[in-house]
Design an enzyme around this catalytic site. Sequence first.
Site, PDB file in Angstrom:
ATOM      1  N   GLY A 162       4.009 -34.112  28.035  1.00  0.00           N
ATOM      2  CA  GLY A 162       4.439 -32.964  28.896  1.00  0.00           C
ATOM      3  C   GLY A 162       3.212 -32.218  29.663  1.00  0.00           C
ATOM      4  O   GLY A 162       2.467 -31.792  28.773  1.00  0.00           O
ATOM      5  N   GLY A 205       3.090 -29.954  31.991  1.00  0.00           N
ATOM      6  CA  GLY A 205       3.592 -28.844  32.994  1.00  0.00           C
ATOM      7  C   GLY A 205       2.583 -27.399  32.705  1.00  0.00           C
ATOM      8  O   GLY A 205       1.490 -27.483  32.491  1.00  0.00           O
ATOM      9  N   ASP A 235       3.047 -37.323  31.062  1.00  0.00           N
ATOM     10  CA  ASP A 235       4.199 -36.950  31.727  1.00  0.00           C
ATOM     11  C   ASP A 235       5.129 -37.895  31.963  1.00  0.00           C
ATOM     12  O   ASP A 235       4.649 -39.331  32.235  1.00  0.00           O
ATOM     13  CB  ASP A 235       4.195 -35.942  32.870  1.00  0.00           C
ATOM     14  CG  ASP A 235       4.829 -34.719  32.894  1.00  0.00           C
ATOM     15  OD1 ASP A 235       6.212 -35.136  33.229  1.00  0.00           O
ATOM     16  OD2 ASP A 235       4.812 -33.603  32.548  1.00  0.00           O
ATOM     17  N   ARG A 239      13.322 -22.097  30.393  1.00  0.00           N
ATOM     18  CA  ARG A 239      14.327 -21.202  30.700  1.00  0.00           C
ATOM     19  C   ARG A 239      14.314 -20.874  32.086  1.00  0.00           C
ATOM     20  O   ARG A 239      13.190 -20.460  32.517  1.00  0.00           O
ATOM     21  CB  ARG A 239      14.366 -20.029  29.929  1.00  0.00           C
ATOM     22  CG  ARG A 239      15.182 -20.281  28.481  1.00  0.00           C
ATOM     23  CD  ARG A 239      15.410 -18.983  27.529  1.00  0.00           C
ATOM     24  NE  ARG A 239      14.226 -18.487  27.045  1.00  0.00           N
ATOM     25  CZ  ARG A 239      14.260 -17.015  26.506  1.00  0.00           C
ATOM     26  NH1 ARG A 239      15.344 -16.301  26.586  1.00  0.00           N
ATOM     27  NH2 ARG A 239      13.216 -16.558  25.876  1.00  0.00           N
ATOM     28  N   ASN A 255      17.349 -31.019  26.998  1.00  0.00           N
ATOM     29  CA  ASN A 255      15.986 -31.105  26.196  1.00  0.00           C
ATOM     30  C   ASN A 255      16.314 -32.097  24.921  1.00  0.00           C
ATOM     31  O   ASN A 255      15.471 -32.807  24.336  1.00  0.00           O
ATOM     32  CB  ASN A 255      15.349 -29.716  25.663  1.00  0.00           C
ATOM     33  CG  ASN A 255      14.763 -29.044  26.970  1.00  0.00           C
ATOM     34  OD1 ASN A 255      14.685 -29.681  27.949  1.00  0.00           O
ATOM     35  ND2 ASN A 255      14.525 -27.736  26.691  1.00  0.00           N
ATOM     36  N   ASN A 274      12.074 -25.962  23.619  1.00  0.00           N
ATOM     37  CA  ASN A 274      13.303 -24.922  23.172  1.00  0.00           C
ATOM     38  C   ASN A 274      14.717 -25.806  23.415  1.00  0.00           C
ATOM     39  O   ASN A 274      14.773 -26.606  23.970  1.00  0.00           O
ATOM     40  CB  ASN A 274      13.228 -23.833  23.757  1.00  0.00           C
ATOM     41  CG  ASN A 274      12.419 -22.997  23.271  1.00  0.00           C
ATOM     42  OD1 ASN A 274      12.456 -22.608  21.960  1.00  0.00           O
ATOM     43  ND2 ASN A 274      11.395 -22.407  23.955  1.00  0.00           N
ATOM     44  N   HIS A 330      13.616 -19.149  16.070  1.00  0.00           N
ATOM     45  CA  HIS A 330      12.846 -18.764  17.423  1.00  0.00           C
ATOM     46  C   HIS A 330      14.010 -18.312  18.148  1.00  0.00           C
ATOM     47  O   HIS A 330      14.380 -18.943  19.051  1.00  0.00           O
ATOM     48  CB  HIS A 330      12.175 -19.846  17.909  1.00  0.00           C
ATOM     49  CG  HIS A 330      11.365 -19.524  19.090  1.00  0.00           C
ATOM     50  ND1 HIS A 330      10.515 -18.358  19.026  1.00  0.00           N
ATOM     51  CD2 HIS A 330      11.111 -19.994  20.114  1.00  0.00           C
ATOM     52  CE1 HIS A 330       9.811 -18.325  20.436  1.00  0.00           C
ATOM     53  NE2 HIS A 330      10.000 -19.332  21.060  1.00  0.00           N
TER      54      HIS A 330
END
Length: 304
Positions: A3, A5, A27, A78, A91, A116, A171
């Site tokens: 990832g 990002g 990625d 989010r 996810n 998440n 979390h």
Amino acid sequence: MIGGGQIGGTLALLITQKALGDVVLVDRPELEGPMRGKALDLMALRPHGGHDVAIRGSGDYAAIGGADLVIVTAGLPRKPGMDREDLLDTNLRIVRQVAQQVRQHAPDAFVILTTNPLDAMVYAFHHYSGLPPQRLAGMAGALDSGRFRSFIAMETGLSVADVSALVIGGHGPSMIPLTRTATVGGIPLADLLTAEQIRSIVARTREAGTEIVQLLGNGSAFYSPAAAAVEMAEACLRDRKRVIPAAALCRGEYGVDGLFLGVPCVIGSGGVERVIEFQLTPEERALFDATTERVRATVAALRL
Ligand code: APR
């Protein structure tokens, strides 16, 4: 980094600046170009700090072959109005694919995951990768404790370097910022702030991620999550035996069995070398039971 990002890119920057090791940004195949571009940009940053590490970008998971450390940030962030749990199905599909690839290409790595909803995604990663649980940790407690410490420093007007404070649990809004053990320069928080000030810091800590999501308007926090993951990475790579809260597999600790949940961990070259258990007050215990139930419900909703 799997990832590349917002968090993955920031991680690559911080790791380069700390010269913690060579970095590969991986990625999806269609993003190989941007990954190579970010890597080239970071290669050109090195002379400004004299960091002798190499950064590569790739769209092929095989590029992580032999990695000592893998940080997984792959997954959707989010948007305003979303809970972390709203990301569950999307996810999960991503984490499933990544877990299988990490098992294949870097089975000996210590894996730190930020995707998440965090506690459930670490559970799923463990399920799909079959990695030993001590080689896998979710990054959340380090971030949540950092937010808690930052708010304490802001409210007291004292140096963030002197604030010691711990957040445990899941979390999300059920996390537990522990006010009883928080100190500034060794002085209990309750001697520095009023009960009302402390209550408001606790509430803001629980919703700190949401506050940032609402302000950004597009995406979620990335500077502090990256810095928190780097702290964990450094603890492992330099075998520092740091005490950092992380989502680790509980096997009886705190009365929890078989769930990944935010607890204080000793992080060293062995990964999560130990979960440290300590006595909770009855009030803290009740909060811990509630956060455990929340994580258990999210894990139960996983379609593994
Ligand atoms: N393999 C590799 N990379 C993937 C995959 C996959 N299967 N699926 C998505 N990605 C990549 C995306 O292409 C993107 O570049 O993951 C990256 C995620 O980056 P951002 O969208 O910028 O999200 P970021 O802010 O970095 O957050 C990543 O961490 O904190 C959590 O909630 C957050 O789940 C989110 C994750």
